[in-house]
Design a protein around this motif. Sequence first.
Motif, short mmCIF file in Angstrom:
data_model
loop_
_atom_site.label_atom_id
_atom_site.label_comp_id
_atom_site.label_asym_id
_atom_site.label_seq_id
_atom_site.Cartn_x
_atom_site.Cartn_y
_atom_site.Cartn_z
N TYR A 299 5.32 3.83 -7.25
CA TYR A 299 4.17 3.54 -8.21
C TYR A 299 2.88 3.90 -7.73
O TYR A 299 2.86 3.89 -6.55
CB TYR A 299 4.08 2.07 -8.73
CG TYR A 299 3.77 1.09 -7.37
CD1 TYR A 299 2.74 0.66 -7.26
CD2 TYR A 299 4.70 0.71 -6.59
CE1 TYR A 299 2.33 -0.27 -6.14
CE2 TYR A 299 4.84 -0.23 -5.77
CZ TYR A 299 3.46 -0.57 -5.24
OH TYR A 299 3.28 -1.48 -4.33
N PRO A 300 1.80 4.25 -8.43
CA PRO A 300 0.57 4.60 -7.81
C PRO A 300 -0.31 3.50 -7.40
O PRO A 300 -0.34 2.51 -7.86
CB PRO A 300 -0.28 5.42 -9.17
CG PRO A 300 0.40 4.52 -10.27
CD PRO A 300 1.74 4.03 -9.99
N GLN A 301 -1.06 3.90 -6.21
CA GLN A 301 -1.97 2.75 -5.91
C GLN A 301 -3.26 3.68 -5.05
O GLN A 301 -3.14 4.73 -4.69
CB GLN A 301 -1.53 1.86 -4.64
CG GLN A 301 -2.44 0.69 -4.12
CD GLN A 301 -1.74 -0.03 -3.20
OE1 GLN A 301 -0.64 0.15 -2.97
NE2 GLN A 301 -2.47 -1.06 -2.65
N THR A 302 -4.52 3.25 -5.28
CA THR A 302 -5.58 3.85 -4.69
C THR A 302 -5.60 3.79 -3.16
O THR A 302 -5.33 3.08 -2.75
CB THR A 302 -6.94 3.29 -5.25
OG1 THR A 302 -6.74 3.04 -6.72
CG2 THR A 302 -8.10 3.96 -4.97
N ALA A 303 -5.69 5.21 -2.49
CA ALA A 303 -5.73 5.23 -1.13
C ALA A 303 -6.80 4.23 -0.57
O ALA A 303 -6.52 3.80 0.66
CB ALA A 303 -5.99 6.40 -0.88
N SER B 49 -10.44 7.79 -3.23
CA SER B 49 -10.45 7.31 -4.75
C SER B 49 -9.46 7.75 -5.38
O SER B 49 -8.89 7.31 -6.42
CB SER B 49 -11.82 7.73 -5.41
OG SER B 49 -11.91 9.20 -5.50
N HIS B 50 -8.53 8.55 -4.88
CA HIS B 50 -7.52 9.35 -5.43
C HIS B 50 -6.37 8.34 -5.29
O HIS B 50 -6.20 7.33 -4.32
CB HIS B 50 -7.08 10.54 -4.76
CG HIS B 50 -8.16 11.58 -5.26
ND1 HIS B 50 -7.91 12.76 -5.02
CD2 HIS B 50 -9.27 11.55 -5.86
CE1 HIS B 50 -8.91 13.65 -5.63
NE2 HIS B 50 -9.81 12.76 -5.93
N ASN B 51 -5.20 8.35 -5.99
CA ASN B 51 -4.01 7.62 -6.01
C ASN B 51 -2.88 8.22 -4.99
O ASN B 51 -2.94 9.36 -5.00
CB ASN B 51 -3.40 7.57 -7.59
CG ASN B 51 -4.16 6.62 -8.44
OD1 ASN B 51 -4.82 5.51 -7.68
ND2 ASN B 51 -3.61 6.49 -9.60
N GLU C 27 -7.28 1.17 -1.18
CA GLU C 27 -6.61 -0.35 -1.18
C GLU C 27 -5.74 -0.30 -0.13
O GLU C 27 -5.26 -1.47 0.13
CB GLU C 27 -6.19 -0.37 -2.54
CG GLU C 27 -7.21 -0.57 -3.83
CD GLU C 27 -6.46 -0.74 -5.34
OE1 GLU C 27 -5.14 -0.86 -5.16
OE2 GLU C 27 -7.05 -0.81 -6.24
N GLU D 192 1.31 7.63 -3.85
CA GLU D 192 2.65 6.96 -4.21
C GLU D 192 2.97 5.85 -3.35
O GLU D 192 2.73 6.13 -2.10
CB GLU D 192 3.44 8.10 -4.30
CG GLU D 192 3.40 9.05 -5.52
CD GLU D 192 4.63 10.01 -5.43
OE1 GLU D 192 5.13 10.48 -4.68
OE2 GLU D 192 4.76 10.54 -6.56
#
Length: 169
Positions: free
Chosen positions: A20-24, A78-80, A26, A82
């Motif tokens: 699943y995606p998550q912001t780098a 700000s990029h996602n 975070e 995986e």
Amino acid sequence: MSDDDQPTFESTESGASLVYPQTAGELRKGSMLMIKGHPCKVSDISTSKTGKHGHAKAHIVAIDIFTGKKYEDLCPSSHNVEVPFVKRSEYQLLTADEETGEVSLLLENGECKDDLNLPTFVSIGEATDDDKALVRDILKAQEEGKIIIAAVLAAMGVEKLVGMKIKDD
């Protein structure tokens, strides 16, 4: 319409995604993420300030959860990225064969799980020192007739024995 005209489905997956995606930005130490197709645990992360081109960068150092190999990645915070779904399960160990590496585990429903090997029997890469120590501990406890609870880590369709504890009667 004949039977031959029906679509054939080769896959038996549930259709659920493995990531699943998550912001780098975070991510924290101890978080999981995918680097170059490998499920990894973050060991160090640092972020640089916003630069001339407008993005703060996240420098991520992570260790593969199955092989122990170190990977690094640099991406805009700000990029996602995986993030793999990682599941840790505990089962009672029934038998562990030192020669073949085969392990038999007892599932909650009473059935046997026989598709795992000792962590030193790896198909990719080399066994780590932690893997060798774990195998020594498992075989020693089994020899002494103790009840062993084995920890199994599953991610990206791969499972590995990663830990054990001795159950007190």
